[in-house]
Design an enzyme around this catalytic site. Structure first.
Site, PDB file in Angstrom:
ATOM      1  N   GLU A 156       0.870  -1.186   0.000  1.00  0.00           N
ATOM      2  CA  GLU A 156       0.000   0.000   0.000  1.00  0.00           C
ATOM      3  C   GLU A 156       0.901   1.229   0.000  1.00  0.00           C
ATOM      4  O   GLU A 156       1.536   1.547   1.008  1.00  0.00           O
ATOM      5  CB  GLU A 156      -0.907   0.002   1.239  1.00  0.00           C
ATOM      6  CG  GLU A 156      -1.754   1.264   1.326  1.00  0.00           C
ATOM      7  CD  GLU A 156      -2.516   1.391   2.649  1.00  0.00           C
ATOM      8  OE1 GLU A 156      -2.704   0.390   3.356  1.00  0.00           O
ATOM      9  OE2 GLU A 156      -2.918   2.527   2.968  1.00  0.00           O
ATOM     10  N   ARG A 191       0.973  10.270   0.602  1.00  0.00           N
ATOM     11  CA  ARG A 191       1.345  11.236   1.638  1.00  0.00           C
ATOM     12  C   ARG A 191       2.550  12.058   1.233  1.00  0.00           C
ATOM     13  O   ARG A 191       2.956  12.969   1.967  1.00  0.00           O
ATOM     14  CB  ARG A 191       1.649  10.502   2.958  1.00  0.00           C
ATOM     15  CG  ARG A 191       0.397   9.871   3.522  1.00  0.00           C
ATOM     16  CD  ARG A 191       0.624   9.085   4.775  1.00  0.00           C
ATOM     17  NE  ARG A 191      -0.543   8.246   5.004  1.00  0.00           N
ATOM     18  CZ  ARG A 191      -0.682   7.388   5.988  1.00  0.00           C
ATOM     19  NH1 ARG A 191       0.276   7.237   6.881  1.00  0.00           N
ATOM     20  NH2 ARG A 191      -1.774   6.677   6.089  1.00  0.00           N
ATOM     21  N   LYS A 233     -11.433  -1.008   5.750  1.00  0.00           N
ATOM     22  CA  LYS A 233     -10.319  -0.748   6.649  1.00  0.00           C
ATOM     23  C   LYS A 233     -10.933  -0.264   7.960  1.00  0.00           C
ATOM     24  O   LYS A 233     -11.897   0.498   7.939  1.00  0.00           O
ATOM     25  CB  LYS A 233      -9.441   0.324   6.010  1.00  0.00           C
ATOM     26  CG  LYS A 233      -8.479   1.046   6.913  1.00  0.00           C
ATOM     27  CD  LYS A 233      -7.494   1.832   6.070  1.00  0.00           C
ATOM     28  CE  LYS A 233      -6.736   2.858   6.896  1.00  0.00           C
ATOM     29  NZ  LYS A 233      -5.376   3.083   6.409  1.00  0.00           N
TER      30      LYS A 233
HETATM   31  C1  3PG Z   1      -2.635   3.905   7.967  1.00  0.00           C
HETATM   32  O1  3PG Z   1      -2.889   4.798   7.176  1.00  0.00           O
HETATM   33  O2  3PG Z   1      -3.104   2.783   7.841  1.00  0.00           O
HETATM   34  C2  3PG Z   1      -1.837   4.215   9.162  1.00  0.00           C
HETATM   35  O3  3PG Z   1      -1.135   5.387   9.030  1.00  0.00           O
HETATM   36  C3  3PG Z   1      -0.958   3.115   9.605  1.00  0.00           C
HETATM   37  O4  3PG Z   1      -0.849   3.277  10.943  1.00  0.00           O
HETATM   38  P1  3PG Z   1       0.480   2.990  11.722  1.00  0.00           P
HETATM   39  O5  3PG Z   1       1.471   3.976  11.230  1.00  0.00           O
HETATM   40  O6  3PG Z   1       0.106   3.185  13.168  1.00  0.00           O
HETATM   41  O7  3PG Z   1       0.875   1.570  11.414  1.00  0.00           O
END
Ligand code: 3PG
Length: 208
Positions: A40, A44, A128
């Site tokens: 994924e 960003r 999700k």
């Molecule tokens: C996402 O978008 O799924 C999160 O930013 C992932 O979260 P994490 O950085 O706490 O793993």
């Protein structure tokens, strides 16, 4: 592939931030070498769309999708870049409606029963759950299982090696996602072997 099948490729989906386009293929290969086939790439950073294009072309073994897709315009863009699926952190009715006209599997994020019902209204059953740890964690997912049967989740947000199995043992969880597989320092230092090791170690620690 159907939307659900993307959540069945791997028990763990790495949530990736691309800092440097030039190393994106090496990063993808490091994860693939560690046994993680699905990626994924989050929108960003500026580099994300180009990285999706590049990885889709240069790393054919990878199932590349896009994350942090916030609206229909971004959904179109990632589709055109070659993403095979898309993930959003949340959902609103405008995006839900417009996404239905774009031929790319979308896994929308939800955090409440109301958002889940909005997702169902538009036919999204593979979701999700975000931010998982901050919005109730496994207890929330257990609570969702009775009223919302046939809904599958990929929880993300605060998941790591210590808690992933608590999620993975739930019947309504197909996989978990997280950024722990791709620490920023290791990427910037190009420590690909160490990223491969984290991927391997993470997969080995999934309880059967
Ligand atoms: C996402 O978008 O799924 C999160 O930013 C992932 O979260 P994490 O950085 O706490 O793993």
């Amino acid at each position: 592939m159907k939307t659900k099948e993307f959540l069945q490729v791997s028990k763990i989906i790495p949530v990736i931030t691309i800092y440097d386009l030039k190393t994106s293929v090496d990063l993808a290969k490091a994860l693939i070498n560690g046994g993680i086939k699905i990626l994924e790439i989050t929108l960003r950073t500026q580099e994300a769309l180009e990285a999706i294009k590049l990885i889709a072309k240069e790393v054919p073994d990878a199932v590349v999708g896009a994350g942090t897709v916030l609206n229909a315009k971004m959904l179109e863009e990632v589709k055109n870049a070659g993403a095979k699926f898309a993930i959003s952190p949340g959902l609103n009715s405008v995006f839900a409606k417009e996404a239905k006209n774009i031929d790319l599997p979308l896994i929308p994020g939800i955090a409440t029963a109301g958002e889940l019902m909005l997702a169902l209204e538009f036919g999204f059953e593979n979701l999700k759950f975000f931010p998982a740890q901050a919005t109730g964690g496994i207890n929330m997912l257990k609570s969702f299982s009775a009223p919302f049967q046939n809904v599958n989740f990929c929880p993300t947000g605060g998941i790591n090696l210590n808690n992933m199995n608590d999620y993975l043992k739930l019947d309504n969880v197909l996989c978990v996602g997280g950024s722990w597989l791709t620490p920023k320092e290791l990427i910037l230092d190009k420590k690909w072997d160490q990223i491969t090791q984290i991927a391997k170690q993470s997969l080995e620690q999934i309880s059967q």
